[in-house]
Structure formats: structure tokens, C-alpha cells
Scaffold this active site. Structure first.
Site, PDB file in Angstrom:
ATOM      1  N   GLY A   1      12.406 -20.978  26.519  1.00 30.06           N
ATOM      2  CA  GLY A   1      12.206 -19.654  25.939  1.00 30.06           C
ATOM      3  C   GLY A   1      10.816 -19.100  26.144  1.00 30.06           C
TER       4      GLY A   1
ATOM      5  N   ARG B   1       8.481  -4.955  13.886  1.00 30.35           N
ATOM      6  CA  ARG B   1       8.523  -3.577  13.375  1.00 30.35           C
ATOM      7  C   ARG B   1       9.817  -3.271  12.613  1.00 30.35           C
ATOM      8  NH1 ARG B   1       4.976   0.294  15.603  1.00 30.35           N
ATOM      9  NH2 ARG B   1       2.997  -0.761  15.757  1.00 30.35           N
TER      10      ARG B   1
ATOM     11  N   HIS C   1      18.681 -18.803  18.394  1.00 27.81           N
ATOM     12  CA  HIS C   1      18.566 -19.601  17.173  1.00 27.81           C
ATOM     13  C   HIS C   1      18.687 -18.654  15.981  1.00 27.81           C
ATOM     14  CE1 HIS C   1      15.976 -22.782  14.807  1.00 27.81           C
ATOM     15  NE2 HIS C   1      17.081 -22.451  14.169  1.00 27.81           N
TER      16      HIS C   1
ATOM     17  N   HIS D   1      12.443 -14.773  21.294  1.00 22.64           N
ATOM     18  CA  HIS D   1      11.171 -14.031  21.238  1.00 22.64           C
ATOM     19  C   HIS D   1      11.351 -12.524  21.412  1.00 22.64           C
ATOM     20  CE1 HIS D   1       8.925 -17.535  20.692  1.00 22.64           C
ATOM     21  NE2 HIS D   1       8.231 -17.606  21.809  1.00 22.64           N
TER      22      HIS D   1
ATOM     23  N   HIS E   1      12.072 -27.492  24.954  1.00 23.30           N
ATOM     24  CA  HIS E   1      10.961 -27.229  24.042  1.00 23.30           C
ATOM     25  C   HIS E   1       9.613 -27.437  24.746  1.00 23.30           C
ATOM     26  CE1 HIS E   1       9.864 -26.110  19.956  1.00 23.30           C
ATOM     27  NE2 HIS E   1       8.705 -26.632  20.309  1.00 23.30           N
TER      28      HIS E   1
ATOM     29  N   HIS F   1      13.984 -13.862  13.486  1.00 24.67           N
ATOM     30  CA  HIS F   1      14.120 -13.167  14.780  1.00 24.67           C
ATOM     31  C   HIS F   1      15.569 -12.749  15.044  1.00 24.67           C
ATOM     32  CE1 HIS F   1      14.754 -17.339  15.881  1.00 24.67           C
ATOM     33  NE2 HIS F   1      13.470 -17.639  15.969  1.00 24.67           N
TER      34      HIS F   1
ATOM     35  N   THR G   1       7.813 -22.922  14.977  1.00 24.13           N
ATOM     36  CA  THR G   1       8.993 -23.149  15.807  1.00 24.13           C
ATOM     37  C   THR G   1       9.528 -24.545  15.492  1.00 24.13           C
ATOM     38  OG1 THR G   1       9.833 -23.193  18.092  1.00 24.13           O
ATOM     39  CG2 THR G   1       7.586 -23.999  17.737  1.00 24.13           C
ATOM     40  N   THR G   2      10.690 -24.886  16.042  1.00 23.81           N
ATOM     41  CA  THR G   2      11.303 -26.184  15.739  1.00 23.81           C
ATOM     42  C   THR G   2      10.335 -27.306  16.102  1.00 23.81           C
ATOM     43  OG1 THR G   2      13.327 -25.119  16.485  1.00 23.81           O
ATOM     44  CG2 THR G   2      13.463 -27.455  15.979  1.00 23.81           C
TER      45      THR G   2
HETATM   46  N1  PXP Z   1      15.519 -26.000  22.558  1.00 21.76           N
HETATM   47  C1  PXP Z   1      15.497 -25.941  21.207  1.00 21.76           C
HETATM   48  C2  PXP Z   1      16.482 -26.776  20.454  1.00 21.76           C
HETATM   49  C3  PXP Z   1      14.581 -25.111  20.527  1.00 21.76           C
HETATM   50  O1  PXP Z   1      14.583 -25.071  19.187  1.00 21.76           O
HETATM   51  C4  PXP Z   1      13.698 -24.321  21.289  1.00 21.76           C
HETATM   52  C5  PXP Z   1      12.726 -23.422  20.594  1.00 21.76           C
HETATM   53  O2  PXP Z   1      13.395 -22.410  19.928  1.00 21.76           O
HETATM   54  C6  PXP Z   1      13.785 -24.386  22.686  1.00 21.76           C
HETATM   55  C7  PXP Z   1      14.680 -25.261  23.299  1.00 21.76           C
HETATM   56  C8  PXP Z   1      12.913 -23.542  23.576  1.00 21.76           C
HETATM   57  O3  PXP Z   1      11.592 -23.914  23.407  1.00 21.76           O
HETATM   58  P1  PXP Z   1      10.454 -23.065  24.109  1.00 21.76           P
HETATM   59  O4  PXP Z   1      10.496 -21.696  23.476  1.00 21.76           O
HETATM   60  O5  PXP Z   1       9.216 -23.820  23.776  1.00 21.76           O
HETATM   61  O6  PXP Z   1      10.774 -22.998  25.559  1.00 21.76           O
END
Ligand code: PXP
Length: 242
Positions: free
Chosen positions: A213, A18, A43, A10, A191, A50, A100-101
Site C-alpha cells: 500500500g 477533510r 482494511h 491511503h 507490510h 479510512h 498501522t497494523t
Molecule cells: N498487509 C496487511 C495485512 C496490512 O495490514 C497492511 C497495512 O495496511 C499491508 C499489507 C500493506 O502495508 P504497507 O502499506 O506498508 O504496504
């Protein structure tokens, strides 16, 4: 007590809004380390929305904890991974249109492809994790691929937490984590984990690492990244019985 991987995508998202040079994920990684991160997760997406190749290159040189590279199971990414040699690669599914994933990697359906990718990465000395749904068949397939670890997708649990009923999704994660642990896989999870919903996941003893994240970076806007990571690390140390 799980260790903590901090996903800094992020930070790069803000920079790319930008297409400038700030904020720099390289700085973010340093601050996260100072806050107690055990791992930095990035990632590198095919569309480079990003994290950029430059980020991976510099982070590979500057990160002092483990560097976990999430990427799609495609030749371009495998080549980049094998050249840059992060500590670990986590193979994830990737759709261009997703925010997102969204789900776990379907290792069962793509067994031959994932097995060959896993071998290629391991031949380069990289630890391989597969991001999968908390599902027995996917875990068995991950083992059959020769993966070292699975990262269990906690997105359904996170949504259920928001809706107020986590009984089924938490049980699914617990069962999947136990199965993966019992067959010798290192078990990670991530996630949608937040300061509010993380404790029941921390309580699952077979889960050894969390990758978080969005929630950490969101809090960092108000308290600073070092403090935000420190607060999540404290939650990872809370002892609760599952
Ligand atoms: N693990 C994986 C494999 C992910 O793809 C992500 C999102 O990029 C995360 C963890 C972190 O997820 P969050 O941003 O929802 O904490």
C-alpha cells in the site's frame, strides 16, 4: 512470480482528512486495476479512520479482480464480511492507538476464537487468510484453524532493510514461507514493502502474492496510480535466485 494486491486505504485516508468525497477509493481501485493489480486490498477498521462501509459496498460491486478485505477478528466485522462476501478476508490484529497494523495476529493464543471466525467466513464461501508473523507456531496454528492462506508480516524485514542488515529477518520469512507452503497454505506477504526492498521477497518462490500500500500510493502522488502499480508489477516479475 508473486501476484500483486494493491492496498488503497491511503486514498481513503486523504479523503477522511477533510471528511469529503474525494479522492474516491473506488476510482483508485479502477486505476490500480488498469495498472495491473491482481487484487484490491482494503482494511475496514473498527474506527473507520479510512475505508468506510460505503467503500466496501461499492468496491464489492465494481472491482473486477479479487477483493481482499482486511479486518479484525470481532463479531461486527465478521458479520459485515459474511454479508458483503469479498473474495478473501484477511484477519488482522487491530489496536485503536496504532498508526498501522503493528504485528501479526496471535493465532496461537487466540486459537479457539480465530478457528471459529475462520469457519464462519468459510461457511459464507469466503477464502480466509491470517496475517501472522513469520513464525512456525503461528503457521501451524493457522493450519489448525482451517485457514486457506497466511500473509506473512514483512515489517521486521522492512525495518531491517532500512537499517542495512536483513540476513535474519529474510531467513525467517523464507523458512516460514516454506513451512506454510509445505503444509498446503497459500502464502502471501506484506507490510512495509517498497520499490527498494521488494526484490528479495519476490525471489522467495513459495510466496505467491504481495499486498503493498504505502509505497505504491506514495509514488502515485508523483507518477499517477496506474503507473505506480505498473512499476511495482514489473518488479514482481524480476527473476532473482533466493
Ligand atoms: N498487509 C496487511 C495485512 C496490512 O495490514 C497492511 C497495512 O495496511 C499491508 C499489507 C500493506 O502495508 P504497507 O502499506 O506498508 O504496504
Amino acid at each position: 512470480m508473486p501476484t500483486l494486491g494493491v492496498n488503497i486505504d491511503h486514498i481513503a485516508t486523504v479523503r477522511q482528512a477533510r471528511k469529503t468525497t474525494e479522492p474516491d477509493p473506488v476510482w483508485a481501485a479502477a486505476m490500480a486495476e488498469l495498472g495491473g493489480a491482481d487484487q484490491i486490498t482494503i482494511h475496514l477498521r473498527q474506527d473507520r479512520r479510512h475505508i468506510q462501509d460505503r467503500d466496501l459496498r461499492i468496491l464489492r460491486e465494481t472491482v473486477n479482480v479479487r477483493l481482499n478485505l482486511e479486518c479484525a477478528c470481532i463479531e461486527e466485522m465478521l458479520m459485515i464480511a459474511c454479508q458483503s462476501k469479498p473474495y478473501q478476508v484477511c484477519l488482522v490484529p487491530e489496536k485503536r492507538e496504532e498508526v498501522t497494523t503493528e504485528g501479526g495476529l496471535d493465532v496461537v493464543t487466540n486459537l479457539a476464537k480465530v478457528k471459529s471466525a475462520t469457519q464462519q467466513l468459510k461457511d459464507s464461501g469466503i477464502v480466509v487468510s491470517l496475517f501472522v508473523d513469520p513464525d512456525a507456531e503461528q503457521i501451524d496454528a493457522a493450519l489448525a484453524c482451517g485457514a486457506d492462506a497466511v500473509e506473512l508480516h514483512t515489517g521486521t524485514y522492512a525495518n531491517d532493510f532500512f537499517a542495512g542488515n536483513t540476513i535474519d529477518s529474510l531467513a525467517a520469512i523464507d523458512t516460514a514461507a516454506r513451512r506454510a507452503h509445505d503444509v498446503g497454505l497459500h502464502v502471501d506477504a506484506g507490510h512495509g514493502l517498497t520499490y527498494k526492498n521488494v526484490l528479495p521477497i519476490v525471489a522467495i518462490e513459495t510466496i505467491k502474492e504481495l499486498n503493498i500500500g504505502h509505497s505504491i500510493i506514495s509514488r502515485a502522488l508523483f507518477v499517477g496510480l496506474q503507473q505506480a502499480v505498473r512499476e511495482m508489477k514489473e518488479l514482481c516479475k524480476v527473476e532473482t535466485k533466493s
